[in-house]
Enzyme design. Sequence first.
Site, PDB file in Angstrom:
ATOM      1  N   GLU A 153      12.334 -24.689  26.122  1.00 55.84           N
ATOM      2  CA  GLU A 153      12.469 -24.707  27.673  1.00 55.84           C
ATOM      3  C   GLU A 153      13.403 -25.337  28.432  1.00 55.84           C
ATOM      4  O   GLU A 153      14.484 -25.224  29.287  1.00 55.84           O
ATOM      5  CB  GLU A 153      10.499 -24.904  28.499  1.00 55.84           C
ATOM      6  CG  GLU A 153      11.170 -25.139  29.579  1.00 55.84           C
ATOM      7  CD  GLU A 153      11.717 -24.107  30.160  1.00 55.84           C
ATOM      8  OE1 GLU A 153      11.759 -22.982  29.869  1.00 55.84           O
ATOM      9  OE2 GLU A 153      12.263 -23.924  31.871  1.00 55.84           O
ATOM     10  N   GLY A 154      13.721 -26.334  27.326  1.00 57.88           N
ATOM     11  CA  GLY A 154      15.511 -27.157  27.489  1.00 57.88           C
ATOM     12  C   GLY A 154      16.525 -26.883  27.789  1.00 57.88           C
ATOM     13  O   GLY A 154      17.031 -26.638  28.703  1.00 57.88           O
ATOM     14  N   HIS A 155      16.874 -25.557  26.134  1.00 64.94           N
ATOM     15  CA  HIS A 155      17.629 -24.686  26.417  1.00 64.94           C
ATOM     16  C   HIS A 155      17.646 -23.948  27.344  1.00 64.94           C
ATOM     17  O   HIS A 155      18.781 -23.137  27.908  1.00 64.94           O
ATOM     18  CB  HIS A 155      17.611 -23.883  25.081  1.00 64.94           C
ATOM     19  CG  HIS A 155      17.489 -25.020  23.909  1.00 64.94           C
ATOM     20  ND1 HIS A 155      17.233 -25.662  22.784  1.00 64.94           N
ATOM     21  CD2 HIS A 155      18.612 -25.633  23.674  1.00 64.94           C
ATOM     22  CE1 HIS A 155      17.176 -25.741  21.806  1.00 64.94           C
ATOM     23  NE2 HIS A 155      18.012 -26.488  21.823  1.00 64.94           N
TER      24      HIS A 155
END
Length: 294
Positions: free
Chosen positions: A37-39
């Site tokens: 989810e960070g990417h």
Amino acid sequence: MILCRTIAELKNELIQIKQSNDQATIGLVPTMGFLHEGHASLMRQSAEENTASVLSIFVNPLQFGPNEDFERYPRDEARDLAIAKENGIDIVFMPDVKEMYPSKPRTSVIVSQLTERLCGASRPGHFDGVGLVVSKLFHLVQPDRAYFGMKDAQQLAVIQQMTDDLNIPVEIIPCPIVREPDGLALSSRNVYLSAEQRQQAVVLSQSLSLAKEWVKERGMTSEDLIARVKAKISEAGQAEIDYVEWLTYPTLELPAGNEPIANHKGKYILALAVKFGSTRLIDNALFVPNTEVN
Ligand code: PAF
């Protein structure tokens, strides 16, 4: 969404975008894959801010030390492509090592000073590998904007410095750390953690949250703060501290003397690296003493 495995394919796609719209802006999200989810948050921001977005997925051997996890770094191409498609990516550039490095590179991109402490000290040569691959990606994609997560705050500082020093015409966009509900910063390496290590790893974000309170204490110095954070992290039985440092940001220098933090001027980073078994996790928070900024 188009998948390009070669530089020729990538260039061809980029030419077509520019030919159909000479005002088109290109966003680049450089990654090593095993997307989370960070990417995804970087991809969405790029998709919102640019005409077209390129995601690069390349596990760059040059940034791994001889005893590090290059061979076992997690990879899942099909899942990565699905996540890229869902999050507004137009082109995925996924070269193999031969495509990026047809021969052993003889050019180094070394950013001095900023790489002397933190991960630069623990992982000698790491940022030389990052500098080389990111400058290659910048030259290949020629993005208007490039998106990097603040979890790798030192990497961001190094890339911003490299971009400024070499006058690379790209805007570096720092993006906030994305966390699990319990606070653990998202990382592709979190999959290496055993169930027990995963539970204990929450101590990184917990100690950063506590630090945000501790810095407000009258007379608190960086030495005291670091000692307290280390003591907190050590409560997790499997945690082995690599570093806990309080440095100026983005210049990454030690504060002068051991003045109370309340007297520190400008922006500071409290940066952590902690090993659980062979898995090394990093996390950080930024501070402007007297005003918390992250
Ligand atoms: O942060 C990463 O995933 C890598 O260091 C990067 C920027 C993609 C370079 O290989």
